[in-house]
Design an enzyme around this catalytic site. Structure first.
Site, PDB file in Angstrom:
ATOM      1  N   ASN A  99      19.692 -17.701  21.291  1.00  0.00           N
ATOM      2  CA  ASN A  99      18.829 -16.947  22.221  1.00  0.00           C
ATOM      3  C   ASN A  99      17.346 -17.259  22.021  1.00  0.00           C
ATOM      4  OD1 ASN A  99      20.776 -15.029  23.660  1.00  0.00           O
ATOM      5  ND2 ASN A  99      21.315 -14.738  21.522  1.00  0.00           N
ATOM      6  N   TYR A 104       7.723 -12.270  15.829  1.00  0.00           N
ATOM      7  CA  TYR A 104       8.788 -11.274  15.642  1.00  0.00           C
ATOM      8  C   TYR A 104       8.231  -9.850  15.632  1.00  0.00           C
ATOM      9  CZ  TYR A 104      12.125 -15.010  14.858  1.00  0.00           C
ATOM     10  OH  TYR A 104      12.934 -16.100  15.044  1.00  0.00           O
ATOM     11  N   HIS A 110      19.496 -10.429  24.665  1.00  0.00           N
ATOM     12  CA  HIS A 110      20.262 -11.259  23.719  1.00  0.00           C
ATOM     13  C   HIS A 110      21.591 -11.684  24.369  1.00  0.00           C
ATOM     14  CE1 HIS A 110      20.007 -12.508  19.520  1.00  0.00           C
ATOM     15  NE2 HIS A 110      21.327 -12.468  19.484  1.00  0.00           N
ATOM     16  N   ARG A 165      12.435 -19.451  24.588  1.00  0.00           N
ATOM     17  CA  ARG A 165      11.206 -20.263  24.556  1.00  0.00           C
ATOM     18  C   ARG A 165      11.291 -21.408  25.569  1.00  0.00           C
ATOM     19  NH1 ARG A 165      12.135 -18.718  19.183  1.00  0.00           N
ATOM     20  NH2 ARG A 165      13.219 -20.629  18.567  1.00  0.00           N
ATOM     21  N   ARG A 217      15.794 -20.046  20.870  1.00  0.00           N
ATOM     22  CA  ARG A 217      15.361 -21.339  21.440  1.00  0.00           C
ATOM     23  C   ARG A 217      15.491 -21.363  22.965  1.00  0.00           C
ATOM     24  NH1 ARG A 217      20.096 -24.244  17.917  1.00  0.00           N
ATOM     25  NH2 ARG A 217      19.797 -22.336  16.744  1.00  0.00           N
ATOM     26  N   MET A 218      16.488 -20.623  23.514  1.00  0.00           N
ATOM     27  CA  MET A 218      16.639 -20.578  24.977  1.00  0.00           C
ATOM     28  C   MET A 218      15.496 -19.794  25.622  1.00  0.00           C
ATOM     29  SD  MET A 218      18.986 -22.239  26.514  1.00  0.00           S
ATOM     30  CE  MET A 218      18.757 -21.513  28.113  1.00  0.00           C
TER      31      MET A 218
END
Length: 323
Positions: free
Chosen positions: A187, A223, A181, A192, A189-190
């Protein structure tokens, strides 16, 4: 005690090997049918789906139609924050080929664009402590802010130097990134986005594959698998989950793409293959085995008219070269 750099913990299971074999097979099929660069219209649609899905997972309300309108510079009525998130994501995806997935500074640069105007310290690794809260309970306590820089350097070392398959490494990276994180926000979206970028290095088709759409459809599983991997202390459950998602999205591409390529698509694909070499109509037809001689002639005539091809000789001796 000095901790030596350790490889992120995970096990290559029989399930993972079977999934990797199936994915490799699908990619072979995609390459054989020239789908690694889908038709222009489909590429645009897939990118919109990717942006919409990745942001919806994070609570963004914009629809595919509204994102299309923003791409065409039309006015959209929606919360300002949601519009900005989409505009930033469009910018990042347009620059996708400019980022090097093996450089931490490129990841920071991408985060800066993605979160610009949304948080104060876009592009900066966090130095404070955070916990991830879902509903009323703390879902995940991330490593302390003082460790983030070192952990991210180790993760990029693993990405650059480990001999595991790119398919597996991309999933491990995605999980470890979410675990660390490294930013105060953005985090999900980054993680992926960066997995897509890692995969693209070896398989260009991933640039246009809306993997995020399937993650969105299986959001609770996504998740759950992150959380299961946390509890087990290794990323194996998450790797298996992500490889299944990748396989399904390749399947989807093969099913949706029984449509034929258009003249322009074929010409661009052939240009990538042949480069500056001269070639005949026969060479062109050997590459696209399912087109007729008149279609091949029409394609080449169109490319000459568009000033993409130079033509030499006449009749059977005609040769072509890309300009």
């Amino acid at each position: 005690m000095i901790l030596s750099k350790m490889k992120p913990p995970y096990t290559i299971t029989e399930n993972i090997l079977a999934l990797v074999a199936s994915i490799s097979e699908k990619i072979g099929e995609i390459n054989a049918t020239h789908l690694y660069r889908p038709a222009t219209e489909l590429r645009k649609k897939n990118r919109i789906k990717t942006i919409q899905s990745s942001l919806e997972i994070e609570g963004n309300t914009l629809t595919e139609e509204q994102i299309t309108a923003l791409l065409e510079n039309k006015r959209v009525i929606a919360p300002q924050k949601d519009i900005l998130e989409v505009q930033n994501a469009i910018k990042v995806y347009e620059l996708l080929n400019k980022f090097n997935p093996f450089q931490l500074k490129d990841l920071e640069k991408a985060h800066e664009i993605l979160m610009s105007g949304l948080i104060d310290n876009a592009g900066k690794l966090r130095t404070t402590n955070v916990g991830i809260v879902k509903g009323s309970k703390v879902e995940h306590i991330a490593p302390s802010g003082t460790m983030v820089n070192g952990l991210m350097k180790d993760l990029f070392d693993y990405l650059k130097k480990d001999n595991d398959l790119v398919l597996i490494k991309s999933c491990v990276f995605h999980y470890e990134f979410e675990f660390i994180h490294p930013f105060l926000d953005g985090n999900g979206r980054m993680g992926r986005l960066w997995q897509t970028l890692i995969l693209m290095q070896q398989y260009p088709v991933f640039e246009f594959l809306p993997v995020e759409l399937l993650i969105k459809e299986k959001q609770s599983d996504y998740y759950n698998k992150l959380s299961e991997s946390d509890k087990k202390g290794n990323s194996t459950p998450f790797i298996e989950f992500m490889l299944k998602i990748i396989l399904e999205s390749l399947d989807g591409l093969l099913q949706s793409q029984s449509v034929t390529l258009h003249t322009e698509d074929r010409i661009h694909l052939f240009k990538e293959k042949i480069g500056k070499n001269t070639f005949s109509r026969k060479d062109y037809m050997q590459h696209f085995k399912n087109i007729s001689a008149p279609t091949a002639s029409r394609d080449l005539k169109w490319a000459v008219e568009q000033n993409l091809l130079a033509k030499f000789g006449e009749l059977r001796l005609t040769e072509y070269q890309f300009k």
